[in-house]
Design a protein around this motif. Structure first.
Motif, mmCIF file in Angstrom:
data_model
loop_
_atom_site.group_PDB
_atom_site.id
_atom_site.type_symbol
_atom_site.label_atom_id
_atom_site.label_comp_id
_atom_site.label_asym_id
_atom_site.label_seq_id
_atom_site.Cartn_x
_atom_site.Cartn_y
_atom_site.Cartn_z
ATOM 1 N N GLY A 154 0.832 -1.196 0.000
ATOM 2 C CA GLY A 154 0.000 0.000 0.000
ATOM 3 C C GLY A 154 0.867 1.245 0.000
ATOM 4 O O GLY A 154 1.948 1.263 0.590
ATOM 5 N N GLY A 155 0.415 2.302 -0.679
ATOM 6 C CA GLY A 155 1.197 3.526 -0.749
ATOM 7 C C GLY A 155 2.462 3.348 -1.579
ATOM 8 O O GLY A 155 2.592 2.409 -2.361
ATOM 9 N N GLN A 156 3.392 4.260 -1.378
ATOM 10 C CA GLN A 156 4.650 4.227 -2.122
ATOM 11 C C GLN A 156 5.836 4.231 -1.163
ATOM 12 O O GLN A 156 5.775 4.822 -0.083
ATOM 13 N N ARG A 157 6.902 3.551 -1.577
ATOM 14 C CA ARG A 157 8.162 3.617 -0.833
ATOM 15 C C ARG A 157 9.296 3.865 -1.816
ATOM 16 O O ARG A 157 9.362 3.253 -2.885
ATOM 17 N N HIS A 158 10.161 4.787 -1.425
ATOM 18 C CA HIS A 158 11.343 5.104 -2.218
ATOM 19 C C HIS A 158 12.505 4.257 -1.693
ATOM 20 O O HIS A 158 12.939 4.433 -0.566
ATOM 21 N N TRP A 159 12.964 3.316 -2.530
ATOM 22 C CA TRP A 159 14.071 2.441 -2.142
ATOM 23 C C TRP A 159 15.359 2.901 -2.817
ATOM 24 O O TRP A 159 15.409 3.083 -4.037
ATOM 25 N N GLN A 160 16.385 3.073 -2.011
ATOM 26 C CA GLN A 160 17.733 3.300 -2.523
ATOM 27 C C GLN A 160 18.549 2.034 -2.255
ATOM 28 O O GLN A 160 18.517 1.488 -1.155
ATOM 29 N N ILE A 161 19.254 1.582 -3.274
ATOM 30 C CA ILE A 161 20.107 0.400 -3.154
ATOM 31 C C ILE A 161 21.557 0.860 -3.089
ATOM 32 O O ILE A 161 21.985 1.706 -3.882
ATOM 33 N N GLY A 162 22.290 0.287 -2.136
ATOM 34 C CA GLY A 162 23.665 0.721 -1.932
ATOM 35 C C GLY A 162 24.680 -0.355 -2.246
ATOM 36 O O GLY A 162 24.437 -1.277 -3.020
ATOM 37 N N GLN A 163 25.811 -0.240 -1.592
ATOM 38 C CA GLN A 163 26.948 -1.102 -1.855
ATOM 39 C C GLN A 163 26.788 -2.475 -1.199
ATOM 40 O O GLN A 163 25.947 -2.659 -0.331
ATOM 41 N N HIS A 164 27.615 -3.421 -1.642
ATOM 42 C CA HIS A 164 27.697 -4.711 -0.971
ATOM 43 C C HIS A 164 28.472 -4.516 0.333
ATOM 44 O O HIS A 164 29.530 -3.873 0.356
ATOM 45 N N CYS A 165 27.952 -5.078 1.409
ATOM 46 C CA CYS A 165 28.562 -4.905 2.730
ATOM 47 C C CYS A 165 29.072 -6.240 3.268
ATOM 48 O O CYS A 165 28.593 -7.310 2.869
ATOM 49 N N ASP A 166 30.029 -6.161 4.166
ATOM 50 C CA ASP A 166 30.554 -7.351 4.827
ATOM 51 C C ASP A 166 31.047 -6.956 6.214
ATOM 52 O O ASP A 166 30.738 -5.862 6.706
ATOM 53 N N ALA A 167 31.825 -7.830 6.841
ATOM 54 C CA ALA A 167 32.266 -7.588 8.220
ATOM 55 C C ALA A 167 33.131 -6.339 8.342
ATOM 56 O O ALA A 167 33.265 -5.776 9.441
ATOM 57 N N SER A 168 33.713 -5.865 7.235
ATOM 58 C CA SER A 168 34.568 -4.681 7.292
ATOM 59 C C SER A 168 33.788 -3.377 7.143
ATOM 60 O O SER A 168 34.346 -2.292 7.311
ATOM 61 N N THR A 169 32.511 -3.444 6.827
ATOM 62 C CA THR A 169 31.690 -2.245 6.634
ATOM 63 C C THR A 169 31.555 -1.468 7.934
ATOM 64 O O THR A 169 31.251 -2.040 8.985
ATOM 65 N N GLN A 170 31.774 -0.164 7.864
ATOM 66 C CA GLN A 170 31.643 0.682 9.043
ATOM 67 C C GLN A 170 30.163 0.876 9.376
ATOM 68 O O GLN A 170 29.372 1.265 8.520
ATOM 69 N N LEU A 171 29.825 0.587 10.642
ATOM 70 C CA LEU A 171 28.432 0.668 11.079
ATOM 71 C C LEU A 171 28.249 1.725 12.152
ATOM 72 O O LEU A 171 29.147 1.958 12.979
ATOM 73 N N ASP A 172 27.109 2.347 12.145
ATOM 74 C CA ASP A 172 26.743 3.340 13.155
ATOM 75 C C ASP A 172 25.907 2.642 14.226
ATOM 76 O O ASP A 172 24.785 2.233 13.972
ATOM 77 N N ARG A 173 26.460 2.488 15.404
ATOM 78 C CA ARG A 173 25.766 1.832 16.514
ATOM 79 C C ARG A 173 25.401 2.824 17.617
ATOM 80 O O ARG A 173 25.206 2.445 18.770
ATOM 81 N N SER A 174 25.312 4.117 17.274
ATOM 82 C CA SER A 174 25.032 5.133 18.284
ATOM 83 C C SER A 174 23.609 5.025 18.824
ATOM 84 O O SER A 174 23.319 5.478 19.923
ATOM 85 N N SER A 175 22.714 4.422 18.042
ATOM 86 C CA SER A 175 21.349 4.177 18.508
ATOM 87 C C SER A 175 21.204 2.684 18.761
ATOM 88 O O SER A 175 22.176 1.927 18.727
ATOM 89 N N ASP A 176 19.985 2.233 19.017
ATOM 90 C CA ASP A 176 19.728 0.806 19.204
ATOM 91 C C ASP A 176 19.692 0.052 17.875
ATOM 92 O O ASP A 176 19.514 -1.162 17.858
ATOM 93 N N LEU A 177 19.843 0.791 16.783
ATOM 94 C CA LEU A 177 19.847 0.176 15.457
ATOM 95 C C LEU A 177 21.279 0.018 14.961
ATOM 96 O O LEU A 177 22.209 0.669 15.477
ATOM 97 N N THR A 178 21.467 -0.845 13.984
ATOM 98 C CA THR A 178 22.769 -1.019 13.351
ATOM 99 C C THR A 178 22.650 -0.521 11.922
ATOM 100 O O THR A 178 22.060 -1.184 11.071
#
Length: 386
Positions: free
Chosen positions: A142-166
């Motif tokens: 239902g409705g619309q969603r704008h999807w952006q597709i990014g790079q392939h990630c792995d264990a070396s990808t820098q992640l932001d863990r400042s919130s409860d999300l990764t």
């Protein structure tokens, strides 16, 4: 439900050889929007239940927050007008219309299907830029969603863990799409993606099982403990070694002992089938209101025209036995049964039968015993008539 392919103009062979676990695929009008009937009120009602896994994610000026359910009704009236998302896990376990959508994906192995998570997002709502460790089909309902597709990630990808999300810290958009109702986006494991609601929207996420190597070995270890007890211990008769030294021969002997556990084909089959059909949640607590457990009733006790349904959260698969003369092994809900191939194929490919049809499918005493056991284990249910 008509088992039409959800892959659009892409053949299954092409999808498996060129896209599956390799690259994203956008499929326009993959599923008829009329089949996608869940709305925000349905999800909010499920999120009130303590037995159902749910989350609310909000974003305010770049600051993300996560709340876990169950929720009180007052929570929904206090949410802002935009930039929040409600996610409810395993909705196919609770709503028959959502469960039926799994039939569209039977072109892929039953044991790989996990569940269908559904999200409702207010305008601007999102879960942030992230990647999953499993294959997923993102189906717009239902409705619309704008999807952006990014790079392939792995264990070396820098992640932001400042919130409860990764979240992916340096998200790099390579392509973007606006999905309308019925459109679907396939993403292989490790591909970063970022979806933002344009107005209120509903998205179904059909996820696939992808156990880690540690999870697989831990589960197999537990299974070995159950079937062999404490007797299956390491032995090394004729040991010769200087004190303190681990020799190459000793390591090879130990390795061979461990490999022998996996080399037992019949034992491996039993573990694999049971583990891959075991549900996340107890099926005794996840039935829709219009399904009633049969308890101790046997198939012969049920009127011929009554309709029998699979438990919504049950998973079914079968495997040819190691010995050619043996019957097929049918796995359901973490249990295993020796049955005829006729019954196994029918139970794995269908979702409902009249009692007389099930009776006709039972070709042997083992078949009838297995169906009775499914009834007693509440893997099969009888429709409740008002």
């Amino acid at each position: 439900m008509d088992n039409q392919s959800p892959l659009g103009d892409v053949s299954l062979d092409t999808f498996l050889s060129q896209y599956w676990q390799q690259q994203p695929l956008l499929i326009r009008q993959a599923v008829a929007p009329s089949l996608l009937d869940v709305d925000g009120n349905d999800l909010a009602a499920l999120a009130l239940d303590s037995e159902i896994e749910s989350r609310i994610i909000t974003e305010t000026n770049g600051i993300w927050s996560l709340q876990h359910g169950p929720f009180e009704e007052a929570v929904f009236s206090s949410l802002p007008t935009s930039h929040w998302t409600l996610l409810v896990q395993a909705v196919d376990h609770y709503l028959p219309s959502v469960n039926q959508l799994l039939d569209l994906f039977r072109c892929l192995p039953n044991w790989r299907l996990d569940d269908i998570m559904i999200s409702y997002a207010a305008d601007g709502g999102s879960v942030g830029p992230h990647y999953d460790q499993y294959d997923v089909f993102l189906l717009q309902a239902g409705g619309q969603r704008h999807w952006q597709i990014g790079q392939h990630c792995d264990a070396s990808t820098q992640l932001d863990r400042s919130s409860d999300l990764t979240l992916v810290q340096d998200f790099q958009c390579t392509e973007d799409h606006i999905l309308n109702p019925g459109d679907m986006l396939y993403l292989p494991p490790g591909v970063a993606h970022y979806g933002i609601a344009r107005g209120d929207c509903i998205t179904y996420s059909i996820g696939f099982r992808s156990p880690s190597i540690s999870e697989a070995f831990s589960s197999f270890s537990d299974y070995l403990t159950d079937v062999t007890g404490s007797d299956n211990r390491y032995r090394d008769p004729g040991l010769q070694s200087p004190s303190g030294q681990i020799t190459a021969a000793q390591l090879a002997h130990f390795k061979a002992w461990m490999q022998a556990q996996l080399a037992d084909e019949e034992r491996l089959q039993q573990w694999f089938g049971q583990e891959m059909t075991r549900g996340k949640y107890s099926h005794s607590n996840t039935q829709a209101d219009d399904l009633v457990p049969l308890g101790s009733l046997a198939l012969n006790d049920i009127p011929a025209t009554d309709v029998i349904y699979k438990a919504l959260d049950s998973r079914w698969a079968y495997m040819e036995a190691c010995q050619q003369e043996s019957p097929v092994t049918l796995f359901a809900g973490g249990l295993s049964f020796k049955v005829s191939a006729t019954l196994a194929v029918a139970l794995c490919s269908g979702s409902q039968w009249q009692a007389s049809q099930l009776t006709d499918l039972c070709l042997t005493d083992d078949d009838r015993s297995a169906v009775d056991q499914f009834l007693q284990e509440e893997l099969l249910h009888l429709e409740q008539y008002e």
